[in-house]
Motif scaffolding. Sequence first.
Motif, mmCIF file in Angstrom:
data_model
loop_
_atom_site.group_PDB
_atom_site.id
_atom_site.type_symbol
_atom_site.label_atom_id
_atom_site.label_comp_id
_atom_site.label_asym_id
_atom_site.label_seq_id
_atom_site.Cartn_x
_atom_site.Cartn_y
_atom_site.Cartn_z
ATOM 1 N N SER A 521 14.468 -20.013 -2.809
ATOM 2 C CA SER A 521 15.037 -18.666 -2.928
ATOM 3 C C SER A 521 14.045 -17.699 -2.291
ATOM 4 O O SER A 521 13.339 -16.952 -2.984
ATOM 5 C CB SER A 521 15.272 -18.301 -4.400
ATOM 6 N N PRO A 522 13.913 -17.740 -0.966
ATOM 7 C CA PRO A 522 12.851 -16.985 -0.285
ATOM 8 C C PRO A 522 12.939 -15.489 -0.485
ATOM 9 O O PRO A 522 11.947 -14.772 -0.319
ATOM 10 C CB PRO A 522 13.044 -17.357 1.192
ATOM 11 N N GLU A 523 14.115 -14.976 -0.845
ATOM 12 C CA GLU A 523 14.233 -13.528 -1.052
ATOM 13 C C GLU A 523 13.338 -13.052 -2.186
ATOM 14 O O GLU A 523 12.895 -11.881 -2.188
ATOM 15 C CB GLU A 523 15.687 -13.150 -1.325
ATOM 16 N N LEU A 524 13.042 -13.937 -3.160
ATOM 17 C CA LEU A 524 12.136 -13.557 -4.248
ATOM 18 C C LEU A 524 10.741 -13.258 -3.714
ATOM 19 O O LEU A 524 10.114 -12.252 -4.063
ATOM 20 C CB LEU A 524 12.077 -14.678 -5.293
ATOM 21 N N TYR A 525 10.252 -14.152 -2.862
ATOM 22 C CA TYR A 525 8.932 -13.990 -2.257
ATOM 23 C C TYR A 525 8.910 -12.759 -1.355
ATOM 24 O O TYR A 525 7.990 -11.929 -1.418
ATOM 25 C CB TYR A 525 8.587 -15.250 -1.470
ATOM 26 N N ILE A 526 9.944 -12.606 -0.518
ATOM 27 C CA ILE A 526 9.993 -11.484 0.431
ATOM 28 C C ILE A 526 10.013 -10.154 -0.307
ATOM 29 O O ILE A 526 9.252 -9.223 0.020
ATOM 30 C CB ILE A 526 11.229 -11.618 1.352
ATOM 31 N N ASN A 527 10.854 -10.034 -1.311
ATOM 32 C CA ASN A 527 10.957 -8.772 -2.052
ATOM 33 C C ASN A 527 9.668 -8.437 -2.794
ATOM 34 O O ASN A 527 9.244 -7.271 -2.841
ATOM 35 C CB ASN A 527 12.126 -8.836 -3.043
ATOM 36 N N ALA A 528 9.045 -9.472 -3.379
ATOM 37 C CA ALA A 528 7.808 -9.226 -4.128
ATOM 38 C C ALA A 528 6.687 -8.728 -3.218
ATOM 39 O O ALA A 528 5.970 -7.778 -3.559
ATOM 40 C CB ALA A 528 7.376 -10.504 -4.851
ATOM 41 N N VAL A 529 6.548 -9.353 -2.047
ATOM 42 C CA VAL A 529 5.465 -8.969 -1.137
ATOM 43 C C VAL A 529 5.749 -7.616 -0.494
ATOM 44 O O VAL A 529 4.879 -6.732 -0.438
ATOM 45 C CB VAL A 529 5.254 -10.055 -0.052
ATOM 46 N N MET A 530 6.959 -7.439 -0.002
ATOM 47 C CA MET A 530 7.270 -6.209 0.726
ATOM 48 C C MET A 530 7.310 -4.977 -0.188
ATOM 49 O O MET A 530 7.174 -3.842 0.287
ATOM 50 C CB MET A 530 8.611 -6.354 1.443
ATOM 51 N N SER A 531 7.491 -5.179 -1.485
ATOM 52 C CA SER A 531 7.534 -4.041 -2.413
ATOM 53 C C SER A 531 6.162 -3.710 -2.988
ATOM 54 O O SER A 531 6.023 -2.744 -3.754
ATOM 55 C CB SER A 531 8.500 -4.343 -3.564
ATOM 56 N N ALA A 532 5.135 -4.498 -2.644
ATOM 57 C CA ALA A 532 3.792 -4.216 -3.157
ATOM 58 C C ALA A 532 3.273 -2.906 -2.592
ATOM 59 O O ALA A 532 3.401 -2.634 -1.397
ATOM 60 C CB ALA A 532 2.845 -5.363 -2.786
ATOM 61 N N GLN A 533 2.684 -2.093 -3.456
ATOM 62 C CA GLN A 533 2.209 -0.766 -3.065
ATOM 63 C C GLN A 533 0.701 -0.663 -3.264
ATOM 64 O O GLN A 533 0.150 -1.170 -4.245
ATOM 65 C CB GLN A 533 2.902 0.319 -3.897
ATOM 66 N N PRO A 534 0.013 -0.012 -2.324
ATOM 67 C CA PRO A 534 -1.439 0.194 -2.500
ATOM 68 C C PRO A 534 -1.717 1.166 -3.626
ATOM 69 O O PRO A 534 -0.864 1.986 -3.995
ATOM 70 C CB PRO A 534 -1.882 0.767 -1.149
ATOM 71 N N ARG A 535 -2.909 1.079 -4.188
ATOM 72 C CA ARG A 535 -3.306 2.000 -5.238
ATOM 73 C C ARG A 535 -3.652 3.356 -4.635
ATOM 74 O O ARG A 535 -4.208 3.439 -3.550
ATOM 75 C CB ARG A 535 -4.522 1.457 -5.999
ATOM 76 N N SER A 536 -3.329 4.404 -5.340
ATOM 77 C CA SER A 536 -3.664 5.764 -4.891
ATOM 78 C C SER A 536 -4.671 6.379 -5.851
ATOM 79 O O SER A 536 -4.915 5.858 -6.936
ATOM 80 C CB SER A 536 -2.407 6.630 -4.822
ATOM 81 N N GLY A 537 -5.252 7.475 -5.441
ATOM 82 C CA GLY A 537 -6.214 8.146 -6.299
ATOM 83 C C GLY A 537 -7.625 7.676 -6.021
ATOM 84 O O GLY A 537 -7.924 7.095 -4.984
ATOM 85 N N PRO A 538 -8.543 7.897 -6.962
ATOM 86 C CA PRO A 538 -9.962 7.612 -6.731
ATOM 87 C C PRO A 538 -10.261 6.139 -6.531
ATOM 88 O O PRO A 538 -11.263 5.792 -5.927
ATOM 89 C CB PRO A 538 -10.647 8.147 -8.002
ATOM 90 N N GLU A 539 -9.386 5.234 -7.024
ATOM 91 C CA GLU A 539 -9.654 3.811 -6.882
ATOM 92 C C GLU A 539 -9.123 3.263 -5.579
ATOM 93 O O GLU A 539 -9.399 2.128 -5.227
ATOM 94 C CB GLU A 539 -9.029 3.034 -8.043
ATOM 95 N N GLY A 540 -8.313 3.967 -4.839
ATOM 96 C CA GLY A 540 -7.752 3.453 -3.612
ATOM 97 C C GLY A 540 -7.567 4.536 -2.591
ATOM 98 O O GLY A 540 -7.511 5.727 -2.895
ATOM 99 N N SER A 541 -7.504 4.122 -1.362
ATOM 100 C CA SER A 541 -7.368 5.087 -0.286
ATOM 101 C C SER A 541 -5.926 5.500 -0.066
ATOM 102 O O SER A 541 -5.649 6.530 0.522
ATOM 103 C CB SER A 541 -7.927 4.495 1.013
ATOM 104 N N GLY A 542 -4.983 4.640 -0.500
ATOM 105 C CA GLY A 542 -3.582 4.967 -0.392
ATOM 106 C C GLY A 542 -3.050 5.025 1.017
ATOM 107 O O GLY A 542 -2.114 5.744 1.292
ATOM 108 N N GLN A 543 -3.629 4.204 1.938
ATOM 109 C CA GLN A 543 -3.110 4.220 3.312
ATOM 110 C C GLN A 543 -1.679 3.732 3.349
ATOM 111 O O GLN A 543 -1.335 2.848 2.590
ATOM 112 C CB GLN A 543 -3.979 3.327 4.212
#
Length: 543
Positions: A521-543
């Motif tokens: 069920s590759p859509e599970l892997y694709i959706n999980a990876v593509m929906s990952a978001q970088p951290r924002s604020g002092p702990e991350g640059s948020g690019q």
Amino acid sequence: MIAFEHLLVLPVLLPLGTAALMLLGDRRKGFKAAMNVVSAALGLVVAVLLLQGVAERGPGAFGIYLPGNWSVPFGIVLVADRLSALMVVLTGAVGLASALYALARWQQAGVYFHALFQLQLMGLYGAFLTADLFNLFVFFEVLLAASYGLLLHGGGAPRVRAGLHYIAINLVASLLFLVGVAVLYGVTGTLNMADIAQKLPLVPESDRGLLHAGAAILAIAFLAKAAVWPLNAWLPPAYAAASAPVAALFAILTKVGVYAVLRLWTLCFPAGAGASAGFGGEVLIWGGILTLAFGAVGMLASQQLARLAAFSVIASSGTLVATIGFDAPTLSGGALFYLGSSTLAGCALFLLVELLERARQVEVGPAEIDDGNGALPSFLDAETPVHANLDDDQQVLVGRAIPAALAFLGVTFTVCALVTAGLPPLSGFVAKLAMLTALLDLRTAAAWALFALLIISGLFAAVSLMRVGMRHFWAADRPSPRLRVIETAPIAGLLAGSVAMAVHAGPVLDYMRASGEALHSPELYINAVMSAQPRSGPEGSGQ
């Protein structure tokens, strides 16, 4: 308590940091050996925590970590799902067992053994966790570069000869890997595996041939590393020539190629991939079947236990590659159970090779042997020298209790043989039964061919291992070797894991089947990876 997502980077950072400290710090071998074992043990603990975290989150759960904190698909992504967590646990178990065994004597044969060992583990962990093709290439090169040094560790003409062959083949495979990655990047404009899978159906028909060419080149590189026939001539001499702990670690090395094929084929060429659906499936099936046949015949023809163990690795790779091509979730579940079982048994068998070959052969004349009363035993020829199994008082060991060392070797070799041949009641039988049951439901010519070959290969393996057992344990002149606890404990631990898989076959098989379902069920892997978001604020640059 470390967050689950942060655990993903520890298997890579831990061996990397350990190797750096070994190279920069204390040069004493005892210090390096202790660091190697402690790091390997911590790596296994982290791997088990990853597996537990993934299992508790459900079949479609993923752990995502963005080391550079860049948005997907522009930065490095580490992903832990059921399959990668399983591979990381197997790597940790094999790594710890090999590191412990090396403490007996093999660590003394070279200066950089422990540092190379840690870099090998780093490459293995990274290859199983990365979600990016270029970083997969990087981790491949790290583990291969370390394996070159480990294979040549200890010197000797056989190792040098086999090592140069091994290096040449893998350098060519790495070149093909890089070419395939470049072609796929030219067609899709990305190297993130999930992003590639997402864009494949959108590739214009005019570029479809180039896409398939790039995928085929990449597959050749992976299949060469997985020792698929006819690209596997390098494996038997290389694995047979390697030192015992290195050969044991190499038992998981071949599975990296199998993992890469399984991951990318199920992700990029599922039924919903449009014109590319199922691309190369028939090649995987029949290539795997031929590899399984080659490995089974090689086991039957082997006169040395080390080569027999090497051919058993080829047979297991062939079995796994063939099951991938059927695109059947139930079959994949049984194959993953077989993957775990065969890896543990293969590692233990490579460690047993050295112990079984270690014997005290003493050539004496008949005048030096008596039965304690001054008379020669009836089975000795009074005119010719003999090879006798003697104790420390030069007494023939006939009709005495089996020494503990010989009993240990006999029991562990029997367990290895049962698992490798797929005989009841151990994990090898459970794995083959699960695969055979799934093949019966497919009802195709290829499925029947693999069904028959799984049974025949098991028979060949049983005959081969029985012959080796008779030569080592039934020979009258085979003395009991001297064993150390540090050599026997890793073997016992690996086989205990295999036995535990059989005892808890139900829950383990459920986990493997859920892993197979998620893979298909590759859509599970694709959706999980593509929906990952970088951290924002002092702990991350948020690019």
